[in-house]
Design a protein around this motif. Structure first.
Motif, PDB file in Angstrom:
ATOM      1  N   VAL A   1       0.839  -1.197   0.000  1.00 37.51           N
ATOM      2  CA  VAL A   1       0.000   0.000   0.000  1.00 37.51           C
ATOM      3  C   VAL A   1       0.874   1.247   0.000  1.00 37.51           C
ATOM      4  CG1 VAL A   1      -1.719   1.283   1.336  1.00 37.51           C
ATOM      5  CG2 VAL A   1      -1.891  -1.206   1.115  1.00 37.51           C
ATOM      6  N   ILE A   2       0.477   2.236  -0.777  1.00 37.68           N
ATOM      7  CA  ILE A   2       1.213   3.492  -0.883  1.00 37.68           C
ATOM      8  C   ILE A   2       0.307   4.640  -0.441  1.00 37.68           C
ATOM      9  CG2 ILE A   2       2.657   2.630  -2.746  1.00 37.68           C
ATOM     10  CD1 ILE A   2       0.919   4.255  -4.693  1.00 37.68           C
ATOM     11  N   PRO A   3       0.867   5.815  -0.135  1.00 39.12           N
ATOM     12  CA  PRO A   3       0.019   6.973   0.191  1.00 39.12           C
ATOM     13  C   PRO A   3      -0.888   7.312  -0.991  1.00 39.12           C
ATOM     14  CG  PRO A   3       2.297   7.382   0.824  1.00 39.12           C
ATOM     15  CD  PRO A   3       2.306   6.119   0.025  1.00 39.12           C
ATOM     16  N   THR A   4      -2.153   7.576  -0.701  1.00 35.22           N
ATOM     17  CA  THR A   4      -3.130   7.785  -1.767  1.00 35.22           C
ATOM     18  C   THR A   4      -3.549   9.238  -1.948  1.00 35.22           C
ATOM     19  OG1 THR A   4      -4.971   7.437  -0.248  1.00 35.22           O
ATOM     20  CG2 THR A   4      -4.090   5.492  -1.380  1.00 35.22           C
ATOM     21  N   GLY A   5      -3.439  10.047  -0.902  1.00 39.23           N
ATOM     22  CA  GLY A   5      -3.936  11.410  -0.990  1.00 39.23           C
ATOM     23  C   GLY A   5      -5.446  11.515  -0.931  1.00 39.23           C
ATOM     24  N   TRP A   6      -6.106  10.423  -0.545  1.00 37.39           N
ATOM     25  CA  TRP A   6      -7.560  10.455  -0.437  1.00 37.39           C
ATOM     26  C   TRP A   6      -7.998  11.379   0.702  1.00 37.39           C
ATOM     27  CZ3 TRP A   6      -8.023   4.397  -0.412  1.00 37.39           C
ATOM     28  CH2 TRP A   6      -7.908   3.925  -1.731  1.00 37.39           C
ATOM     29  N   ASP A   7      -9.091  12.078   0.485  1.00 36.77           N
ATOM     30  CA  ASP A   7      -9.709  12.854   1.559  1.00 36.77           C
ATOM     31  C   ASP A   7     -10.452  11.917   2.496  1.00 36.77           C
ATOM     32  OD1 ASP A   7      -8.819  15.258   0.494  1.00 36.77           O
ATOM     33  OD2 ASP A   7     -10.594  15.471  -0.785  1.00 36.77           O
ATOM     34  N   LYS A   8     -10.300  12.171   3.780  1.00 36.58           N
ATOM     35  CA  LYS A   8     -10.980  11.316   4.757  1.00 36.58           C
ATOM     36  C   LYS A   8     -12.478  11.536   4.652  1.00 36.58           C
ATOM     37  CE  LYS A   8     -10.767   9.799   9.549  1.00 36.58           C
ATOM     38  NZ  LYS A   8     -10.605   8.401   9.108  1.00 36.58           N
ATOM     39  N   PRO A   9     -13.268  10.466   4.571  1.00 40.84           N
ATOM     40  CA  PRO A   9     -14.711  10.633   4.357  1.00 40.84           C
ATOM     41  C   PRO A   9     -15.448  10.965   5.653  1.00 40.84           C
ATOM     42  CG  PRO A   9     -14.181   8.319   4.525  1.00 40.84           C
ATOM     43  CD  PRO A   9     -12.872   9.053   4.595  1.00 40.84           C
ATOM     44  N   GLU A  10     -16.611  11.502   5.482  1.00 44.67           N
ATOM     45  CA  GLU A  10     -17.503  11.707   6.623  1.00 44.67           C
ATOM     46  C   GLU A  10     -18.081  10.360   7.039  1.00 44.67           C
ATOM     47  OE1 GLU A  10     -21.721  13.953   7.692  1.00 44.67           O
ATOM     48  OE2 GLU A  10     -20.549  14.590   5.932  1.00 44.67           O
ATOM     49  N   THR A  11     -17.960  10.052   8.336  1.00 47.23           N
ATOM     50  CA  THR A  11     -18.395   8.750   8.844  1.00 47.23           C
ATOM     51  C   THR A  11     -19.476   8.926   9.890  1.00 47.23           C
ATOM     52  OG1 THR A  11     -16.145   7.903   8.496  1.00 47.23           O
ATOM     53  CG2 THR A  11     -17.613   6.572   9.868  1.00 47.23           C
ATOM     54  N   ARG A  12     -20.539   8.155   9.740  1.00 48.06           N
ATOM     55  CA  ARG A  12     -21.628   8.148  10.722  1.00 48.06           C
ATOM     56  C   ARG A  12     -21.471   6.943  11.631  1.00 48.06           C
ATOM     57  NH1 ARG A  12     -23.792   8.401   5.825  1.00 48.06           N
ATOM     58  NH2 ARG A  12     -24.743   6.333   6.046  1.00 48.06           N
ATOM     59  N   ILE A  13     -21.664   7.158  12.913  1.00 53.42           N
ATOM     60  CA  ILE A  13     -21.527   6.075  13.891  1.00 53.42           C
ATOM     61  C   ILE A  13     -22.835   5.947  14.656  1.00 53.42           C
ATOM     62  CG2 ILE A  13     -20.252   5.246  15.895  1.00 53.42           C
ATOM     63  CD1 ILE A  13     -17.924   7.076  14.862  1.00 53.42           C
ATOM     64  N   THR A  14     -23.362   4.717  14.675  1.00 54.37           N
ATOM     65  CA  THR A  14     -24.632   4.453  15.338  1.00 54.37           C
ATOM     66  C   THR A  14     -24.481   3.235  16.226  1.00 54.37           C
ATOM     67  OG1 THR A  14     -25.791   5.263  13.367  1.00 54.37           O
ATOM     68  CG2 THR A  14     -27.096   4.035  14.977  1.00 54.37           C
ATOM     69  N   VAL A  15     -25.008   3.318  17.442  1.00 53.86           N
ATOM     70  CA  VAL A  15     -25.110   2.150  18.317  1.00 53.86           C
ATOM     71  C   VAL A  15     -26.561   1.703  18.294  1.00 53.86           C
ATOM     72  CG1 VAL A  15     -24.807   1.233  20.630  1.00 53.86           C
ATOM     73  CG2 VAL A  15     -23.207   2.960  19.756  1.00 53.86           C
ATOM     74  N   ARG A  16     -26.782   0.489  17.816  1.00 46.12           N
ATOM     75  CA  ARG A  16     -28.135  -0.034  17.666  1.00 46.12           C
ATOM     76  C   ARG A  16     -28.202  -1.412  18.306  1.00 46.12           C
ATOM     77  NH1 ARG A  16     -30.017   0.050  11.707  1.00 46.12           N
ATOM     78  NH2 ARG A  16     -29.783   2.300  12.130  1.00 46.12           N
ATOM     79  N   GLY A  17     -28.890  -1.488  19.465  1.00 41.93           N
ATOM     80  CA  GLY A  17     -28.945  -2.752  20.187  1.00 41.93           C
ATOM     81  C   GLY A  17     -27.565  -3.167  20.630  1.00 41.93           C
ATOM     82  N   ASP A  18     -27.162  -4.371  20.245  1.00 43.77           N
ATOM     83  CA  ASP A  18     -25.829  -4.852  20.631  1.00 43.77           C
ATOM     84  C   ASP A  18     -24.829  -4.686  19.491  1.00 43.77           C
ATOM     85  OD1 ASP A  18     -26.596  -6.762  18.837  1.00 43.77           O
ATOM     86  OD2 ASP A  18     -26.108  -8.480  20.103  1.00 43.77           O
ATOM     87  N   SER A  19     -25.096  -3.760  18.569  1.00 42.58           N
ATOM     88  CA  SER A  19     -24.208  -3.556  17.424  1.00 42.58           C
ATOM     89  C   SER A  19     -23.769  -2.104  17.311  1.00 42.58           C
ATOM     90  CB  SER A  19     -24.900  -3.957  16.117  1.00 42.58           C
ATOM     91  OG  SER A  19     -25.188  -5.343  16.098  1.00 42.58           O
ATOM     92  N   VAL A  20     -22.556  -1.927  16.800  1.00 43.79           N
ATOM     93  CA  VAL A  20     -22.052  -0.608  16.428  1.00 43.79           C
ATOM     94  C   VAL A  20     -21.968  -0.578  14.910  1.00 43.79           C
ATOM     95  CG1 VAL A  20     -20.127   1.003  16.551  1.00 43.79           C
ATOM     96  CG2 VAL A  20     -20.752  -0.348  18.558  1.00 43.79           C
TER      97      VAL A  20
END
Length: 751
Positions: free
Chosen positions: A60-79
């Motif tokens: 793997v090499i550096p990509t220069g990708w922009d970090k994406p917006e990430t949504r985090i949800t806790v639902r029951g016993d799952s993340v």
């Protein structure tokens, strides 16, 4: 292999933390990190508790990708962690993982990480009708469902068509669920074993003997988009010198010098196009790297210069084993510097290869790679144009596993480890040293390096061939899916030994192989005349040059190579496309037509770029064949007949005909036949225009000087031809980009 019955899984999550960089899940067994690298790329990395595993990659090499917006949800016993294109669900109760695409396709369902001793694996469920491609250098079918495969670079001369593993390990898969695509990469350099259940079943698993589970998942939608991400992640090949796209002739071995000169003269006297002649190991003095045999090749600079005057480039072989010989400067400097592979007790490992007892450079040491690269100066100075790094699995004679001891020690660029960890990247790091050395010595010149062993990402440094195949019809047939999967794995500049390496090709086999081989990305005939021939005079055994089979066959073989040289402007344009998009030269039909389910398992025909379809003859005594044309209109390249696609047709294929078709709506740049690429300078480009039903067509031509890196500074020319109007009143336009002058252009409307 880990299974749910006998190995501890990741298990219930005891604690998880979320930061801007990653999500971390901890259980009694280990730790799992989840990082979104892009909105359609996620990395999952699991390390067993107590294991000290460096988080680094050779692939793997550096990509220069922009970090994406990430949504985090806790639902029951799952993340649930999600972007706009991808979601990862971690069960806190079981530690199991589910990865879904934006359209809710299950990429990994009920996935479970499990450890067995030092080994790690992933077991998951997949759809019953999923197709799986890529997986690096593989014999067997195009679709890898129903197969088991190992990743452990292996020297197997004259390998059978069912051989696994082979010389290169690229643990990447491209998966198709109908028209939707995703890919995954298990970045672990230890031996891996994968198993995919047949179509109709759902089980999948992959394991590594040690190290971390380091998994990259790409859910980019279309197969071309997945390949774009994959080659952004691991790099793309550089644009090769134009001469490297010409025909290349090789034998084990052409010697002495008089034989080499005769081969060159024969090509020119017979008007058979060729750009490259290879010197195999017998050009060396006692098989010692960076030497010349004083009797066989008394004046290398003159030979190489004379060949260049005839339009030939010279490529020479170099192996990793350095002969143990007092006074041999390569050995003396390596021994003094000390960057060698060592035994577990710290002493230098010495093993037999062609020169006899050898030291093995530790190419996982940057200082060693720099030392190795500097040795190429002498060969460059006398005019050698390309370099072939062979035996770099690495192969060791009369040794367990035909390689280094598993406990041999490497520096690992500051992260020492044993041969189990570094075996699969030894060849990659060797050609890295070669290519980086060449770039340092000739920084504005393009270089050609060929390797037998590789790991993911090696396309940044070298082209590859499929090793020591056999001269038989089954080996011809498997070359098609092998190269298609190679290209899907990122290694687009690839080809087999045309005609087969081990054994003797019949006139018909060689002719049919050269017909299709003329459209391989890497086009080289190579065969063995020593020492396995058992003949006391290696120049008296059957030969495998285009003229070896008599006048009738010579004419057929000449025409095959003339087709390649006629199409070189198109091929070069497709090669340039790789450097921007990662799309391979040689493409399975499904890659271009993912919405057509009939293309999913076609493995005996292929596309060159997007506009030419080749359906070669792969069986003895066949003079016609059934083939599938994708939807749309197609032209028979030879007769100009327009054919409706979306159906099977039967094509006539007498011994001198390769079934070849041009896509309606394409414009293909060609040239008149030349004997070598230098002859094409200033000769006109001839556009072959194949109108669609609305009398429209479009095509692209890429040009530059073919030798230097000036194109990276804008000194190139990209021409787009557009056809419109009517057959009676055609209208064409040429739009140009870049500062290169380019060649004159002519336009021929084919229908």
């Amino acid at each position: 292999m880990p299974s749910r019955k006998n190995t501890p899984p990741l298990g219930p999550i005891r604690k998880f933390t979320i930061t801007e960089e990653k999500a971390t899940f901890r259980s009694r067994q280990g730790t799992l990190d989840v990082v979104f690298l892009k909105d359609d790329v996620v990395r999952l990395r699991a390390v067993k508790k107590g294991q000290n595993e460096p988080a680094r990659s050779f692939a793997v090499i550096p990509t220069g990708w922009d970090k994406p917006e990430t949504r985090i949800t806790v639902r029951g016993d799952s993340v649930i962690l999600a972007t706009s294109n991808l979601s990862v669900r971690i069960s806190l109760k079981t530690g199991r993982i589910r990865i879904l695409s934006a359209d809710r396709t299950d990429l990994f369902r009920n996935a479970e990480i499990a450890w067995s001793g030092a080994g790690v694996g992933l077991i998951w469920k997949m759809p019953k009708d999923r197709h799986i491609y890529g997986t690096g250098e593989r014999t067997g079918p195009l679709d890898k469902r129903g197969t088991r495969m190992a990743y452990w670079n292996t020297d197997r001369s004259g390998y059978p068509v069912e051989q696994d593993p082979l010389y290169q390990s690229i643990p990447f898969a491209l998966c198709m669920d109908g028209p939707r695509a995703h890919g995954f990469f298990f970045d672990n350099t230890f031996r891996q074993d994968w198993e995919f259940s047949p179509l109709g079943k759902t089980k999948a698993k992959m394991t590594a003997d040690d190290g971390a589970l380091d998994l990259y998942v790409m859910a980019s939608g279309t197969p071309s988009a997945v390949l774009e991400r994959w080659t952004e992640l691991t790099g793309r090949m550089s644009l090769p010198p134009l001469w490297a796209l010409g025909y290349q002739q090789c034998k084990w071995s052409y010697y002495p010098e008089s034989v080499v000169r005769d081969i060159a003269d024969q090509f020119r006297q017979r008007s058979i196009p060729c750009d490259v002649i290879y010197l195999d190991i017998d050009y060396m003095d006692a098989y010692k790297d960076f030497t010349w045999h004083p009797e066989r090749f008394p004046d290398p600079p003159k030979l190489v210069s004379d060949l260049r005057d005839q339009g030939f480039r010279t490529v020479v072989m170099l192996d990793p084993g350095v002969k143990v010989e007092e006074g041999y400067d390569v050995y003396e400097t390596l021994k003094q510097a000390g960057f060698v592979v060592r035994n577990a007790d710290g002493t230098p490992f010495i093993g037999p290869v062609w020169p006899g007892d050898c030291l093995f450079p530790d190419f996982t040491d940057a200082a060693c790679r720099e030392w190795w690269g500097k040795w190429y100066k002498g060969l460059l100075d006398l005019g050698v144009a390309g370099f072939w790094n062979d035996m770099n699995e690495p192969a060791v004679f009369d040794a367990p596993g035909h390689s280094l001891p598993l406990d041999a020690v490497f520096s690992g660029d500051g992260y020492p480890g044993d041969h189990r960890r570094f075996h699969n990247i030894y060849g990659m790091q060797m050609v890295r040293g070669t290519t980086e050395g060449l770039r340092a010595l000739r920084p504005d010149q393009r270089h050609f390096v060929l390797t037998r062993a590789a790991y993911a990402g090696t396309q940044r440094y070298a082209a590859a061939w499929t090793g020591d195949n056999c001269s038989d019809w089954p080996s011809l047939r498997i070359s098609i899916p092998m190269l298609l999967n190679f290209g899907l794995s990122g290694q687009a500049f690839c080809g087999p030994d045309i005609g087969g390496f081990a054994g003797t090709a019949t006139p018909e086999l060689f002719a049919r192989w050269l017909q299709v081989g003329a459209l391989y990305p890497f086009c080289r005939t190579h065969y063995a005349a020593a020492p396995q021939s058992g003949h006391p005079d290696i120049n008296a055994v059957p030969t495998q040059e285009p003229w070896s089979y008599g006048d009738e066959w010579e004419e057929i073989n000449r025409a095959s190579l003339e087709l390649r040289y006629k199409l070189l402007p198109y091929l070069y344009t497709v090669f340039e496309e790789i450097t921007r998009t990662g799309m391979p030269v040689m493409r399975p039909l499904f890659l271009q037509y993912p919405d057509d389910p009939k293309t999913a398992c076609i493995e005996d025909e292929f596309l060159i770029g997007s506009d030419l379809l080749c359906a070669p003859i792969l069986d003895e005594g066949r003079y016609s064949r059934e083939l599938y044309l994708p939807k749309g209109l197609w032209y028979d390249y030879w007769s100009g007949e327009c054919l409706e696609g979306g159906r099977k047709i039967t094509a006539s294929a007498p011994i001198d005909v390769l079934p070849l078709f041009a896509r309606a709506g394409s414009a293909i740049p060609t040239q008149d036949v030349v004997q070598h690429t230098r002859e094409a300078v200033n000769k006109p480009i001839v556009w072959q225009v194949w109108p669609d039903s609305g009398f429209k067509a479009i095509g692209t031509l890429y040009e530059d000087d073919g030798e230097t890196l000036a194109y990276t500074r804008g000194d190139f020319k990209r021409t787009t031809l557009t056809l419109s109007g009517t057959k009676e009143n055609p209208e064409t336009s040429l739009q140009h980009e870049g500062g290169y002058t380019g060649r004159p252009q002519e336009i021929v409307i084919a229908a």
